[in-house]
Write an enzyme that holds these catalytic residues in place. Structure first.
Site, mmCIF file in Angstrom:
data_model
loop_
_atom_site.group_PDB
_atom_site.id
_atom_site.type_symbol
_atom_site.label_atom_id
_atom_site.label_comp_id
_atom_site.label_asym_id
_atom_site.label_seq_id
_atom_site.Cartn_x
_atom_site.Cartn_y
_atom_site.Cartn_z
ATOM 1 N N ASP A 98 0.914 -1.075 0.167
ATOM 2 C CA ASP A 98 -0.044 -0.065 0.000
ATOM 3 C C ASP A 98 0.910 1.146 -0.144
ATOM 4 O OD1 ASP A 98 -2.106 1.637 0.574
ATOM 5 O OD2 ASP A 98 -3.467 -0.011 1.487
ATOM 6 N N ASP A 198 -2.824 4.984 -2.101
ATOM 7 C CA ASP A 198 -3.780 5.426 -1.285
ATOM 8 C C ASP A 198 -4.130 7.074 -1.428
ATOM 9 O OD1 ASP A 198 -5.119 5.131 1.694
ATOM 10 O OD2 ASP A 198 -3.790 6.694 1.872
ATOM 11 N N GLU A 255 -6.452 4.501 -5.609
ATOM 12 C CA GLU A 255 -7.672 4.830 -4.899
ATOM 13 C C GLU A 255 -8.174 6.203 -5.126
ATOM 14 O OE1 GLU A 255 -9.382 5.061 -0.352
ATOM 15 O OE2 GLU A 255 -7.609 6.028 -0.888
ATOM 16 N N HIS A 327 -11.455 -2.351 3.163
ATOM 17 C CA HIS A 327 -11.238 -2.014 4.597
ATOM 18 C C HIS A 327 -11.781 -0.829 4.986
ATOM 19 C CE1 HIS A 327 -8.217 0.348 2.508
ATOM 20 N NE2 HIS A 327 -8.031 0.886 3.825
ATOM 21 N N ASP A 328 -12.581 0.122 4.148
ATOM 22 C CA ASP A 328 -13.084 1.473 4.463
ATOM 23 C C ASP A 328 -14.750 1.158 4.438
ATOM 24 O OD1 ASP A 328 -10.721 2.658 4.748
ATOM 25 O OD2 ASP A 328 -10.514 2.954 2.706
HETATM 26 O O1 TEU Z 1 -9.022 6.246 2.317
HETATM 27 C C1 TEU Z 1 -9.123 7.593 1.572
HETATM 28 C C2 TEU Z 1 -10.453 8.068 1.805
HETATM 29 O O2 TEU Z 1 -10.543 9.021 1.196
HETATM 30 C C3 TEU Z 1 -11.222 7.804 3.068
HETATM 31 O O3 TEU Z 1 -11.386 9.107 3.602
HETATM 32 C C4 TEU Z 1 -12.602 7.213 2.798
HETATM 33 O O4 TEU Z 1 -13.484 7.935 2.219
HETATM 34 C C5 TEU Z 1 -13.084 6.722 4.313
HETATM 35 O O5 TEU Z 1 -12.110 5.840 4.646
HETATM 36 C C6 TEU Z 1 -14.429 6.355 4.329
HETATM 37 O O6 TEU Z 1 -14.864 6.070 5.491
HETATM 38 C C7 TEU Z 1 -7.699 5.726 2.499
HETATM 39 C C8 TEU Z 1 -7.528 4.686 3.082
HETATM 40 O O7 TEU Z 1 -8.253 3.550 2.509
HETATM 41 C C9 TEU Z 1 -8.122 4.798 4.485
HETATM 42 O O8 TEU Z 1 -8.198 3.478 5.352
HETATM 43 C C10 TEU Z 1 -7.110 5.855 5.313
HETATM 44 O O9 TEU Z 1 -7.686 6.227 6.430
HETATM 45 C C11 TEU Z 1 -7.195 6.987 4.297
HETATM 46 O O10 TEU Z 1 -6.626 6.921 3.084
HETATM 47 C C12 TEU Z 1 -6.023 7.815 4.940
HETATM 48 O O11 TEU Z 1 -4.752 7.159 4.666
#
Ligand code: TEU
Ligand code: CA
Length: 560
Positions: A98, A198, A255, A327-328
């Site tokens: 990542d 990311d 992403e 995971h989000d």
């Molecule tokens: O997520 C990017 C992101 O835009 C997040 O705000 C997403 O919209 C949010 O997780 C929804 O709840 C990435 C990663 O995937 C995330 O796990 C990290 O927290 C974030 O970047 C910061 O590195």
């Protein structure tokens, strides 16, 4: 289209902290991934994206990196990582790390040096401003509150679009970019397959800083407004590609939220910045600028439209990476299927759609078992920073504690972060210790041990879908063929052809609990896959059971 090594691959995301713990500390580790390589190979996985395992204080579960060259001891050692890359490689599985370079951790040496000497070299690695002038802009951090905080012990403030322990790196500074490229190449030299990248859209800020129209009571403004105005990210992304990925023919998946619609070719076209990027159209559907508590549910018709819009958009450009969860996000089966209708058949239906669409399928750990959302009974059971922030937002908007918990439970990132369900035994076989996050009690019925040997399980069905994508007889069509919607107007039917000049495959799903009949486009067909026991065909039509999904090979190309 020039063929690439990753076009026909199936990817799998591992959230290491919750995957498999080998030393009983309650935290999944790299050795745990190594031990489960047989499982992943059996499923048919070619690419493994590992969420961050770098040294980190875990303010945002490793997305806050303190050293890009070290493995966090909770996950293991660099030797473990090298072993993982080698052992996966010998099975034909490529590893993606990542790449988290919009920000680092406030505990990273660079930030510590910036604190020690804000006017020196490392001060320029970040966005620092004089505190006496007030906040330079009213952007709301993704995790709540203003995205400026005091630089400890100084008269300066620094920018963080995520958590305050995630200071943004200043990409305008060429020295920062050099450091990042050096690190990427260092990892690629280890033999990585590539990177998942990311939050990348955030690296380009619209400068100089300015306020945007406030969109909540807090007087702050969503970062989205700034991102709409930011121009020129492509210059950074092209430079990064030329200096790193391109030299290794690495696979990259971005992403990317908030890309401008006409930029898709720049991102994932033949010479795009990345190999592919996630299709978040359906995950974003219904989201509200006010917060999770105000989000709208997604209906089967909405889901269908999202799928078809994305397929059409990418058709002549490149490949999206298709996901139903990560995971989000909440678990896809709990999010996209109506409550009370989440069962093995409907789970398999979702899988059929996701894996048969054109694009690179990404499966998130546990998705192949049909893992479901967690029923959280208190906000104290939740670890995730963003869920806590959304809970507060809901309370501030006037929701009761009970309603706020209900609202954020539907979207909580911790739904996907509960430990992987390996067995029906204690802690789902994830750890012999105390798991860092609650284990879903439904592991007694949903677990890998039972499903691997059950020919009717969700796992076995995923395995069949993956095998079908790789079957030499269908691969060409499933990877490169067009997606042509079929019966788009028929409510709750999600059906499409995958087709090229030699072959026509029909994917048809009944996205509701009531049976309904569809007209067949061809008189002769072969059933390649079916999530129910039977297929009831009669006089040019098929009666699809509730949530039935079938994949048919039409004997003669459909007249389109
Ligand atoms: O997520 C990017 C992101 O835009 C997040 O705000 C997403 O919209 C949010 O997780 C929804 O709840 C990435 C990663 O995937 C995330 O796990 C990290 O927290 C974030 O970047 C910061 O590195
Ligand atoms: Ca461990």
């Amino acid at each position: 289209m020039k063929k690439k090594w990753w076009h026909d691959k199936v990817a799998y995301q591992i959230y290491p902290k919750s995957f498999y713990d080998t030393n009983g500390d309650g935290i999944g580790d790299i050795r745990g991934i190594i031990e489960k390589l047989d499982y992943l190979e059996d499923l048919g996985i070619d690419i493994l994206w590992i969420s961050p395992v770098y040294l980190s204080p875990f303010a945002d579960q490793g997305y806050d990196i303190a050293d890009y060259y070290q493995i966090d001891p909770r996950f293991g050692t660099m030797k473990d990582m090298d072993e993982l890359i080698a052992k996966a490689g010998s099975r034909g599985i490529r590893i993606l790390m990542d790449l988290v370079v919009n920000h680092c951790s406030d505990e990273h040496e660079w930030f510590q040096k910036a604190i020690a000497d804000p006017d020196g070299k490392y001060g320029k690695y970040f966005y620092l401003e004089d505190a006496k002038n007030g906040l330079p802009c009213n952007w709301r951090s993704y995790f709540g509150g203003p995205c400026w905080d005091a630089l400890p012990g100084t008269d300066k403030i620094y920018l963080h679009v995520f958590h305050k322990k995630q200071p943004d790196l200043n990409w305008e500074n060429p020295e920062v970019r050099e450091e990042i490229y050096k690190n990427i190449n260092w990892w690629l030299q280890k033999g990585l397959g590539g990177f998942r990248i990311d939050a990348i859209i955030n690296i380009k800020k619209a400068l100089p800083f300015k306020n945007y129209a406030p969109d909540r009571e807090d007087g702050l403004s969503s970062i989205n407004h700034m991102l709409e105005e930011a121009e020129g990210i492509g210059v950074f992304l092209e430079e990064m590609k030329h200096r790193t990925f391109e030299k290794y023919d690495a696979f990259t998946v971005g992403e990317v939220f908030n890309a401008k619609p006409d930029e898709l070719a720049d991102f994932i076209g033949e010479n795009g910045h990345f190999s592919t990027m996630f299709d978040f159209r359906s995950t974003c559907f219904g989201s509200s600028p006010k917060g999770w508590y105000d989000s709208l549910p997604i209906t089967p018709e909405d889901y269908k439209n999202c799928c078809f819009e994305s397929q059409a958009e990418a058709a002549d450009i490149g490949f999206y990476a298709n996901v139903i969860e990560n995971h989000d996000e909440p678990r896809g089966v709990s999010h996209y299927l109506p409550e009370g209708e989440v069962n093995d058949t409907s789970k398999k239906m979702l899988a059929t759609i996701s894996l048969m669409l054109r694009g690179i399928p990404f499966i998130y750990q546990g998705q192949e078992l049909g893992m479901e959302n967690m029923a959280f009974s208190s906000i104290d059971e939740i670890d995730d920073v963003n869920t806590k922030n959304e809970y507060k937002t809901a309370l501030d908007a006037g929701l009761s504690e009970e309603d706020a918990l209900k609202a954020v439970s539907r979207y909580s990132r911790d739904n996907a972060r509960t430990p992987m369900q390996w067995t029906d035994g204690p802690n789902a076989g994830f750890t012999t210790g105390k798991p860092w996050l609650l284990v879903n009690p439904n592991h007694v019925s949903i677990n890998a041990a039972a499903q691997v040997k059950d020919p009717a399980s969700v796992y076995t069905y995923y395995k069949k879908l993956i095998a079908l994508r790789k079957n030499e007889d269908y691969k060409q069509t499933l990877v490169y063929g067009k997606t042509v919607p079929y019966l788009k107007e028929q409510k709750n039917i999600l059906s499409f052809f995958r087709q090229d000049e030699h072959q026509t495959l029909l994917v048809a799903a009944n996205f509701q609990s009531k049976p309904q009949s569809i007209k067949l486009p061809c008189s002769n067909y072969r059933v390649l896959l079916n999530n129910c026991d039977q297929i009831a065909a009669d006089h040019g039509s098929v009666l699809l059971e509730g949530y039935q999904a079938v994949i048919l090979e039409c004997s003669a190309p459909a007249p389109l």
